[in-house]
Design an enzyme around this catalytic site. Structure first.
Site, PDB file in Angstrom:
ATOM      1  N   GLY A   7       0.822  -1.207   0.000  1.00 51.24           N
ATOM      2  CA  GLY A   7       0.000   0.000   0.000  1.00 51.24           C
ATOM      3  C   GLY A   7       0.852   1.252   0.000  1.00 51.24           C
ATOM      4  O   GLY A   7       1.371   1.647   1.051  1.00 51.24           O
ATOM      5  N   GLY A   9       0.041   4.549  -0.884  1.00 48.84           N
ATOM      6  CA  GLY A   9      -0.695   5.795  -1.024  1.00 48.84           C
ATOM      7  C   GLY A   9       0.036   6.922  -0.320  1.00 48.84           C
ATOM      8  O   GLY A   9       1.232   6.838  -0.035  1.00 48.84           O
ATOM      9  N   MET A  11       0.002   7.949   2.761  1.00 43.13           N
ATOM     10  CA  MET A  11       0.605   7.534   4.024  1.00 43.13           C
ATOM     11  C   MET A  11       1.706   6.503   3.800  1.00 43.13           C
ATOM     12  O   MET A  11       2.817   6.624   4.316  1.00 43.13           O
ATOM     13  CB  MET A  11      -0.467   6.960   4.950  1.00 43.13           C
ATOM     14  N   GLY A  12       1.389   5.467   3.032  1.00 40.69           N
ATOM     15  CA  GLY A  12       2.322   4.371   2.850  1.00 40.69           C
ATOM     16  C   GLY A  12       3.612   4.786   2.183  1.00 40.69           C
ATOM     17  O   GLY A  12       4.701   4.382   2.609  1.00 40.69           O
ATOM     18  N   ASN A  94      -6.800   2.340   8.849  1.00 42.88           N
ATOM     19  CA  ASN A  94      -7.929   2.618   9.742  1.00 42.88           C
ATOM     20  C   ASN A  94      -8.989   1.531   9.572  1.00 42.88           C
ATOM     21  O   ASN A  94      -9.986   1.716   8.888  1.00 42.88           O
ATOM     22  CB  ASN A  94      -8.542   3.986   9.424  1.00 42.88           C
ATOM     23  N   SER A 120      -1.572   8.027  13.458  1.00 43.30           N
ATOM     24  CA  SER A 120      -2.073   9.397  13.371  1.00 43.30           C
ATOM     25  C   SER A 120      -0.941  10.343  12.988  1.00 43.30           C
ATOM     26  O   SER A 120       0.203  10.136  13.364  1.00 43.30           O
ATOM     27  CB  SER A 120      -2.679   9.836  14.711  1.00 43.30           C
ATOM     28  N   GLY A 122      -1.200  12.042   9.671  1.00 42.97           N
ATOM     29  CA  GLY A 122      -1.328  12.357   8.268  1.00 42.97           C
ATOM     30  C   GLY A 122      -0.066  12.035   7.482  1.00 42.97           C
ATOM     31  O   GLY A 122       0.903  11.488   8.022  1.00 42.97           O
ATOM     32  N   LYS A 170      -7.377   4.428  17.995  1.00 42.82           N
ATOM     33  CA  LYS A 170      -7.270   5.340  16.847  1.00 42.82           C
ATOM     34  C   LYS A 170      -8.658   5.793  16.395  1.00 42.82           C
ATOM     35  O   LYS A 170      -8.851   6.956  16.016  1.00 42.82           O
ATOM     36  CB  LYS A 170      -6.535   4.648  15.703  1.00 42.82           C
ATOM     37  N   ARG A 269     -21.503  16.786   9.277  1.00 46.46           N
ATOM     38  CA  ARG A 269     -20.847  16.373   8.032  1.00 46.46           C
ATOM     39  C   ARG A 269     -21.837  15.726   7.073  1.00 46.46           C
ATOM     40  O   ARG A 269     -21.803  15.980   5.866  1.00 46.46           O
ATOM     41  CB  ARG A 269     -19.697  15.409   8.338  1.00 46.46           C
TER      42      ARG A 269
END
Length: 298
Positions: A7, A9, A11-12, A94, A120, A122, A170, A269
């Protein structure tokens, strides 16, 4: 350590960069060949498939998964047939905590270790040091603690409990985040409507110098005003939600704990899809600043 990473993306990709910087050897896989090739230029080894990734790792293997929660079972379904007793999997995304509890049981039946790690901070935290909350068997956590140390900010990682606890903590963190962001957005919306002609970027900067609400969120709000202007005209007034706030509200109902602030932020939201507002623009702008989420008007 030498490990597999699935992964790449926002973050990864950043997390693998940090692993390489800290001296770890990473065999990386993603559905995007472009992402694999980009990390190969930075020192990672690319894998053409999940099976190839497993075959190339030394035994006992360690594989970190960083994919959207809906894809975790698919990835595990491809990995598990190739894994062996003593291998370990870390889910750093998540995922719903009950799903992590189930996955831990299923892997334990095959004598494969599993840790659920809530991350956590970002994309920026993934690159420069995140906050990592780990659940699972404590002896397994201890085995990989040096990796969590290298990926986190100073004192920014810890073992929080049995399987599922990492993703539970989380999840609640993200629910709290909903409420904090909502309060900031509402307060600054009141100031904008006040008639005082306040410089909201300046107020955010002022708040962030030893006031009670000094925080990274207030700092990111100032950044948003500085970048997009006080009207936030380029930002959508409808706020997306990725699920963790809803999971928190659902868990609270199961536990009999009232969470009116988090529940209200979640309702806002959902309603913002039909009722965009300046308050929604502020929440969206905050999501952009710390999470890199696309929030501009189409």
């Amino acid at each position: 350590m030498k490990l597999g990473y699935v992964g790449l993306g926002k973050m990864g990709f950043n997390m693998v960069e940090r692993m390489l910087e800290k001296g770890h050897q990473v065999l990386a896989f993603d559905t995007s060949r472009e992402a694999i090739d980009a990390l190969a230029k930075k020192g990672a080894q690319g894998a053409d498939s999940l099976r190839a990734l497993v075959r190339a790792l030394p035994v006992p293997r360690l594989i970190w998964i960083m994919v959207p929660q809906g894809a975790v079972d698919t990835v595990l379904g491809e990995l598990i047939p190739s894994l062996e007793k003593g291998d370990a999997v870390i889910d750093g995304g998540n995922s719903p905590y009950k799903e992590s509890m189930r996955r831990a049981r299923e892997l334990q039946a095959r004598e494969i270790d599993f840790l659920d790690a809530g991350v956590s901070g970002g994309p920026a935290g993934a690159r420069t040091g995140a906050c990592i909350m780990v659940g699972g068997e404590q002896d397994v956590y201890k085995k990989f603690e040096p990796l969590f140390h290298d990926l986190s900010a100073d004192k920014g990682y810890g073992y929080v409990g049995r399987s599922g606890a990492g993703h539970f903590v989380k999840m609640v963190h993200n629910g709290i985040e909903y409420g904090m962001m909502q309060a900031l957005a509402e307060g600054f919306s009141v100031m904008k409507a006040s008639g005082f002609g306040l410089d909201l970027a300046a107020v955010a900067g002022l708040y962030n110098h030893r006031s009670v609400i000094e925080s990274r969120l207030v700092g990111w709000l100032k950044e948003a005003f500085d970048r997009f202007g006080e009207e936030l005209s380029a930002i959508s007034g409808s706020v997306a939600q990725s699920g963790e706030g809803l999971w928190t509200v659902d868990a609270a109902k199961e536990l009999g704990v009232p969470v009116p602030v988090i529940s209200g932020a979640l309702d806002f939201r959902m309603q913002s899809k039909e009722l965009p507002s300046y308050t929604g623009k502020i929440v969206s702008a905050l999501r952009n600043r710390f999470g890199g989420h696309t929030v501009t008007n189409s």
